[in-house]
Enzyme design. Structure first.
Site, PDB file in Angstrom:
ATOM      1  N   GLY A 215      55.374  39.040   3.959  1.00 41.27           N
ATOM      2  CA  GLY A 215      55.492  39.872   2.937  1.00 41.27           C
ATOM      3  C   GLY A 215      55.192  39.631   1.778  1.00 41.27           C
ATOM      4  O   GLY A 215      55.381  38.178   1.623  1.00 41.27           O
TER       5      GLY A 215
ATOM      6  N   CYS B 239      55.415  33.171   7.714  1.00 39.28           N
ATOM      7  CA  CYS B 239      55.597  33.447   6.336  1.00 39.28           C
ATOM      8  C   CYS B 239      56.987  33.890   5.828  1.00 39.28           C
ATOM      9  O   CYS B 239      57.978  33.187   6.141  1.00 39.28           O
ATOM     10  CB  CYS B 239      54.327  34.005   5.771  1.00 39.28           C
ATOM     11  SG  CYS B 239      54.070  33.600   4.138  1.00 39.28           S
ATOM     12  N   TYR B 240      56.960  34.935   5.112  1.00 42.92           N
ATOM     13  CA  TYR B 240      58.135  35.620   4.775  1.00 42.92           C
ATOM     14  C   TYR B 240      59.069  35.785   6.017  1.00 42.92           C
ATOM     15  O   TYR B 240      60.244  35.568   5.659  1.00 42.92           O
ATOM     16  CB  TYR B 240      57.715  37.051   4.179  1.00 42.92           C
ATOM     17  CG  TYR B 240      59.217  37.763   3.730  1.00 42.92           C
ATOM     18  CD1 TYR B 240      59.637  37.527   2.459  1.00 42.92           C
ATOM     19  CD2 TYR B 240      59.694  38.423   4.382  1.00 42.92           C
ATOM     20  CE1 TYR B 240      60.668  38.319   1.996  1.00 42.92           C
ATOM     21  CE2 TYR B 240      60.902  39.575   4.179  1.00 42.92           C
ATOM     22  CZ  TYR B 240      61.351  39.256   2.913  1.00 42.92           C
ATOM     23  OH  TYR B 240      62.563  39.954   2.613  1.00 42.92           O
TER      24      TYR B 240
ATOM     25  N   HIS C 247      49.587  31.313   8.591  1.00 40.47           N
ATOM     26  CA  HIS C 247      49.155  32.551   9.116  1.00 40.47           C
ATOM     27  C   HIS C 247      48.354  32.189  10.409  1.00 40.47           C
ATOM     28  O   HIS C 247      47.144  32.297  10.279  1.00 40.47           O
ATOM     29  CB  HIS C 247      48.551  33.669   8.281  1.00 40.47           C
ATOM     30  CG  HIS C 247      49.485  34.196   7.196  1.00 40.47           C
ATOM     31  ND1 HIS C 247      50.187  35.268   7.182  1.00 40.47           N
ATOM     32  CD2 HIS C 247      49.721  33.485   6.006  1.00 40.47           C
ATOM     33  CE1 HIS C 247      50.847  35.479   6.361  1.00 40.47           C
ATOM     34  NE2 HIS C 247      50.717  34.553   5.461  1.00 40.47           N
TER      35      HIS C 247
ATOM     36  N   GLU D  38      47.547  34.664  12.664  1.00 41.13           N
ATOM     37  CA  GLU D  38      46.590  35.928  12.980  1.00 41.13           C
ATOM     38  C   GLU D  38      45.347  35.926  12.160  1.00 41.13           C
ATOM     39  O   GLU D  38      44.473  36.544  12.521  1.00 41.13           O
ATOM     40  CB  GLU D  38      47.788  37.199  12.469  1.00 41.13           C
ATOM     41  CG  GLU D  38      47.741  37.211  11.267  1.00 41.13           C
ATOM     42  CD  GLU D  38      49.008  36.372  10.752  1.00 41.13           C
ATOM     43  OE1 GLU D  38      49.274  35.464  11.028  1.00 41.13           O
ATOM     44  OE2 GLU D  38      49.492  36.893   9.310  1.00 41.13           O
TER      45      GLU D  38
ATOM     46  N   ASP E  58      36.596  58.951  15.898  1.00 41.41           N
ATOM     47  CA  ASP E  58      37.808  59.586  16.187  1.00 41.41           C
ATOM     48  C   ASP E  58      37.832  60.687  16.801  1.00 41.41           C
ATOM     49  O   ASP E  58      38.216  60.855  18.053  1.00 41.41           O
ATOM     50  CB  ASP E  58      39.050  59.548  15.002  1.00 41.41           C
ATOM     51  CG  ASP E  58      38.923  58.121  14.249  1.00 41.41           C
ATOM     52  OD1 ASP E  58      38.418  57.061  14.717  1.00 41.41           O
ATOM     53  OD2 ASP E  58      39.371  58.169  13.168  1.00 41.41           O
TER      54      ASP E  58
ATOM     55  N   LYS F 173      41.666  51.484  15.423  1.00 41.43           N
ATOM     56  CA  LYS F 173      40.280  51.693  15.192  1.00 41.43           C
ATOM     57  C   LYS F 173      39.401  50.967  16.276  1.00 41.43           C
ATOM     58  O   LYS F 173      38.584  51.494  16.679  1.00 41.43           O
ATOM     59  CB  LYS F 173      39.666  51.331  13.860  1.00 41.43           C
ATOM     60  CG  LYS F 173      38.362  52.182  13.413  1.00 41.43           C
ATOM     61  CD  LYS F 173      38.637  53.561  13.071  1.00 41.43           C
ATOM     62  CE  LYS F 173      37.368  54.434  12.708  1.00 41.43           C
ATOM     63  NZ  LYS F 173      37.743  55.483  12.140  1.00 41.43           N
TER      64      LYS F 173
END
Ligand code: XMP
Length: 507
Positions: free
Chosen positions: A51, A78-79, A165, A167, A223, A363
């Site tokens: 964050g 992290c945060y 991170h 990710e 979509d 998506k």
């Protein structure tokens, strides 16, 4: 399932997507989530996201301290790690300078979180604050040169923290670390797949709809196309997809969409409303006014068409997960700068029950489903296209002539970008027609014609964007083809503005 508590990081959705790529369903929850819900809904583990704030900031998002008593494995990133340390009574230091970029991480204590991963690897850092004092219950698992507490673990409970991170793709072994957390520590099962999603969704749509009919505004984008195919698979011709040609589509777009669905066996109800839209836009130059007119008229036309089918109980929409996440990070300022009128933005007084089969999907998952259901790449990989269409790319008043010029120029841009292998690498590539005429020379003659701007941008989510450094020869081909092939244009310029402060579209 894995729960991800969102503290506003730009990477929160990425964490959720990574977990799903591992084959485990994940959900993003706000910090104020109810602890009973967290403990009863069947989550196997919790990830606390990063964050932008400092844990000491006024209004910094805090999660209920009871989260650590639920008995679920927790990974703070992290945060998320700083908050964990803070809530356990450790100390986090405010830093004036950010540490941003690559760092070498060194494992100093082996733990299942680092199973199968070497002692040293490169990680991606992006933080200002750092942990400076660990609570007694915690120990250090690894560090970098600048960050002595790079990875930490509770001595008795399965509570972990990472300052870097995992990710982000720049972190080596990031997926392995997440996988270790998800499977070895949280003991989640690998059972999230798009094949299974299709099977279950089709079944549940069939049960819910029964013999009723379902209405859908089909735009030809990914979509609404995937929604059409899913529902068609469930209920066949009781799905009524309505495709409105508003006269603001790209070259051959309506034909392409209709042929695609014809080939897929889906009957589309086609409405040519282009004359109505063009006459409503006559004399209008203000961008917001254009958007408003187009949005309202779309609803009017759609309602008229829908009435032709009698009473219909259901309306399907292509809402995606990022639109429904309740979190601290969705209120970015850029999301509200332009009014977005999309197919799907239908009036509340139409009394339908909503069917939103993509509501829990990202998506990239929607694209996978499209592929599995036989949607051609032309639609699956198609760049985003604004609801008001070419009306926001013909700057100033929209006329038939200008639309035709823009269509030709735009199709050259897209063709050349595809031919050079750039189409799939960029977020959007398109042409804009400026209401400016400039002097040129062709043969021995002086010309006085329009200017086309070419806009090619890269972006992750459309919220920020950078212009693409296209090779000069690609730009050269685009420019020379446009001035040679498109009557009415004698000059091409390349838009080199970033968002912010510009936007991607010109209106
Ligand atoms: P801007 O121009 O705001 O665009 O930087 C960000 C992204 O949103 C797309 N866009 C729209 N999409 N309806 C849409 O569905 C709209 O009214 C609309 N306006 C802009 C734009 O193409 C870009 O990808």
């Amino acid at each position: 399932m894995i729960a991800i508590i969102d503290f506003g990081s730009q990477y929160t959705q990425l964490i959720a997507r990574r977990v799903r790529e591992l084959g485990v369903y994940s959900e993003i929850l706000p910090p104020w989530v109810d602890m009973d819900e967290l403990s009863n809904k069947g989550y196997r583990g919790i990830i606390l996201s990063g964050g932008p704030m400092s844990v000491y900031d006024e209004g910094a998002p805090i999660v209920d301290r009871k989260i650590f008593d639920l008995g679920l494995p927790i990974l703070g990133i992290c945060y998320g790690m700083q908050l964990t340390v803070h809530l356990f009574g450790g100390r986090v230091d405010r830093a004036d300078r950010r540490e941003y970029g690559m760092a070498e991480f060194e494992v100093i204590k082996r733990d299942s979180l680092f199973d199968g991963i070497p002692d040293r690897f490169v990680v991606w850092m992006s933080h200002s604050d750092s942990v400076v004092e660990l609570p007694d219950q915690f120990e250090v698992l690894g560090r970098t040169n600048n960050t002595p507490y790079g990875a930490i673990k509770h001595r008795e409970l399965p509570i972990f923290g990472l300052q870097f991170h995992p990710e982000v793709s720049h972190t080596e072994y990031g997926m392995e670390i997440l996988s270790n957390f998800v499977f070895k520590i949280a003991k989640a099962e690998r059972n999230w797949s798009m094949e299974r999603f299709i099977e279950e969704t089709v079944k549940s749509i069939r049960e819910r709809v029964g013999d009723e009919k379902v209405l859908l505004a089909l735009s030809g984008g990914v979509d609404s196309s995937v929604v059409a195919l899913l529902i068609h698979k469930a209920i066949g011709d009781n799905l009524i997809p309505i495709f409105v040609d508003n006269g603001l589509l790209r070259k051959n777009e309506a034909e392409k969409v209709l042929t695609t669905f014809k080939n897929l066996g889906v009957k589309v109800h086609f409405v040519d409303a282009s004359k109505r839209f063009l006459s409503a836009l006559k004399g209008i130059t203000d961008p917001e006014e254009k958007r408003r007119i187009i949005g309202h008229l779309f609803i009017e036309v759609f309602e008229e068409e829908a009435k032709k089918f009698g009473k219909i109980k259901f309306l399907a929409q292509g809402t995606l997960y990022p639109d429904v996440i309740e979190s601290v990070s969705v209120c970015g300022p850029s999301s509200r700068i332009k009014s977005h009128h999309n197919v799907g933005g239908l009036p509340e007084d139409m009394e339908f029950e909503l069917i939103e089969p993509l509501r829990n999907l990202f998506k990239d998952e929607v694209r996978k489903i499209g592929k599995l259901l036989g949607l051609p790449d032309g639609i699956i990989k198609r760049h985003p296209f604004p609801g008001p269409g070419l009306a926001v790319r013909v700057i100033g008043e929209v006329t038939e002539d200008k639309l035709n010029i823009l269509r030709e120029a735009d199709s050259i841009v897209v063709e050349e970008i595809e031919r050079a292998g750039w189409y799939d690498k960029v977020w959007q590539a398109f042409a804009v027609l400026l209401p400016v005429r400039t002097v040129g020379v062709m043969g021995d003659e002086r010309t006085y014609e329009y200017v086309v701007a070419v806009r090619v941008v890269e972006s992750v989510d459309g919220m920020t964007a950078d212009w693409v450094r296209l090779p000069y020869d690609v730009l050269a081909r685009i420019s020379s083809r446009i001035v040679n092939e498109v009557k009415g244009v004698n000059r091409v310029v390349y838009d080199i503005s970033t968002k912010p402060p510009s936007t991607i579209e010109w209106e």
